[in-house]
Design a protein around this motif. Sequence first.
Motif, PDB file in Angstrom:
ATOM      1  N   LEU A 120       0.594  63.604 -25.095  1.00  8.18           N
ATOM      2  CA  LEU A 120      -0.173  63.677 -23.849  1.00  8.18           C
ATOM      3  C   LEU A 120      -1.119  64.857 -23.931  1.00  8.18           C
ATOM      4  O   LEU A 120      -0.720  65.941 -24.383  1.00  8.18           O
ATOM      5  N   PHE A 132       0.914  67.884 -25.452  1.00 10.39           N
ATOM      6  CA  PHE A 132       2.355  67.789 -25.624  1.00 10.39           C
ATOM      7  C   PHE A 132       2.639  66.667 -26.622  1.00 10.39           C
ATOM      8  O   PHE A 132       2.011  65.621 -26.564  1.00 10.39           O
ATOM      9  N   GLU A 139       3.069  71.317 -17.427  1.00 10.95           N
ATOM     10  CA  GLU A 139       4.419  70.906 -17.768  1.00 10.95           C
ATOM     11  C   GLU A 139       4.426  69.413 -18.029  1.00 10.95           C
ATOM     12  O   GLU A 139       3.605  68.675 -17.497  1.00 10.95           O
ATOM     13  N   ARG A 140       5.402  69.014 -18.828  1.00  9.54           N
ATOM     14  CA  ARG A 140       5.633  67.587 -19.035  1.00  9.54           C
ATOM     15  C   ARG A 140       7.133  67.364 -18.903  1.00  9.54           C
ATOM     16  O   ARG A 140       7.918  67.855 -19.713  1.00  9.54           O
ATOM     17  N   SER A 174       7.445  62.365 -20.087  1.00 11.26           N
ATOM     18  CA  SER A 174       6.568  61.377 -19.473  1.00 11.26           C
ATOM     19  C   SER A 174       5.498  62.059 -18.626  1.00 11.26           C
ATOM     20  O   SER A 174       4.512  62.552 -19.172  1.00 11.26           O
ATOM     21  N   SER A 231       3.095  64.456 -16.532  1.00  4.53           N
ATOM     22  CA  SER A 231       2.663  65.831 -16.731  1.00  4.53           C
ATOM     23  C   SER A 231       1.934  66.326 -15.493  1.00  4.53           C
ATOM     24  O   SER A 231       1.258  65.558 -14.800  1.00  4.53           O
ATOM     25  N   CYS A 241      -6.867  63.310 -18.483  1.00  3.05           N
ATOM     26  CA  CYS A 241      -5.601  63.216 -19.186  1.00  3.05           C
ATOM     27  C   CYS A 241      -5.690  62.031 -20.139  1.00  3.05           C
ATOM     28  O   CYS A 241      -6.346  61.017 -19.841  1.00  3.05           O
ATOM     29  N   SER A 255      -3.240  59.847 -23.378  1.00  3.61           N
ATOM     30  CA  SER A 255      -1.983  59.739 -24.104  1.00  3.61           C
ATOM     31  C   SER A 255      -2.192  58.917 -25.362  1.00  3.61           C
ATOM     32  O   SER A 255      -3.136  58.126 -25.453  1.00  3.61           O
TER      33      SER A 255
END
Lengths: 113, 115
Positions: free
Chosen positions: A32, A49, A68-69, A73, A75, A92, A94
């Motif tokens: 991510l 991440f 944070e994640r 999954s 974030s 964002c 992924s």
Amino acid sequence: GAGVSQSPSNKVTEKGKDVELRCDPISGHTALYWYRQSLGQGLEFLIYFQGNSAPDKSGLPSDRFSAERTGGSVSTLTIQRTQQEDSAVYLCASSFGEEDTQYFGPGTRLTVL
Amino acid sequence: AQSVAQPEDQVNVAEGNPLTVKCTYSVSGNPYLFWYVQYPNRGLQFLLKYITGDNLVKGSYGFEAEFNKSQTSFHLKKPSALVSDSALYFCAVRDRSTGGFKTIFGAGTRLFVKA
């Protein structure tokens, strides 16, 4: 869901306030990423991440920015004490693996007054 | 550290003519290279990527790109431009030698295709 989702789509805040931006990646994607796109500018890498590895935070512009994640999954990107120069679209993305294509969400447009 | 340069802010081409959007990169090791497109009021979409193998990569919507290691370039091309190709194009690079996922994007090139 079918793609990467981000919320909110738009956020207007006052200078000095904290904001949280959320990203839901594609299910099963292990990586991510967060980027920032200022008006008329390219994409600026912020953080990524990957699985259970420590995140690469090398692109975060200041200690006001954190991410944070949870559970591998969702974030959350947090910007504390927002400044006017933080105004941008936050994207964002992924991906499944290192070679893999990044799938981008629609972005959150942040405006700091 | 990896970097990407897109030397042209804007490219103008007439419909039906070939188009080229330039990209050069710098990495310490071998690169993964990507092109993405951003249409007005739409999200970033993947066009094509070079991972390994054949230097000529074919992607979506008739686009292709050629990896040139000696010139550290990955120019995007299309034989015949369409008005609908008008958009913002981003080149991106990832350094395979780091084993990481950090991806650096260029500043983008705006393509205008005139009818």
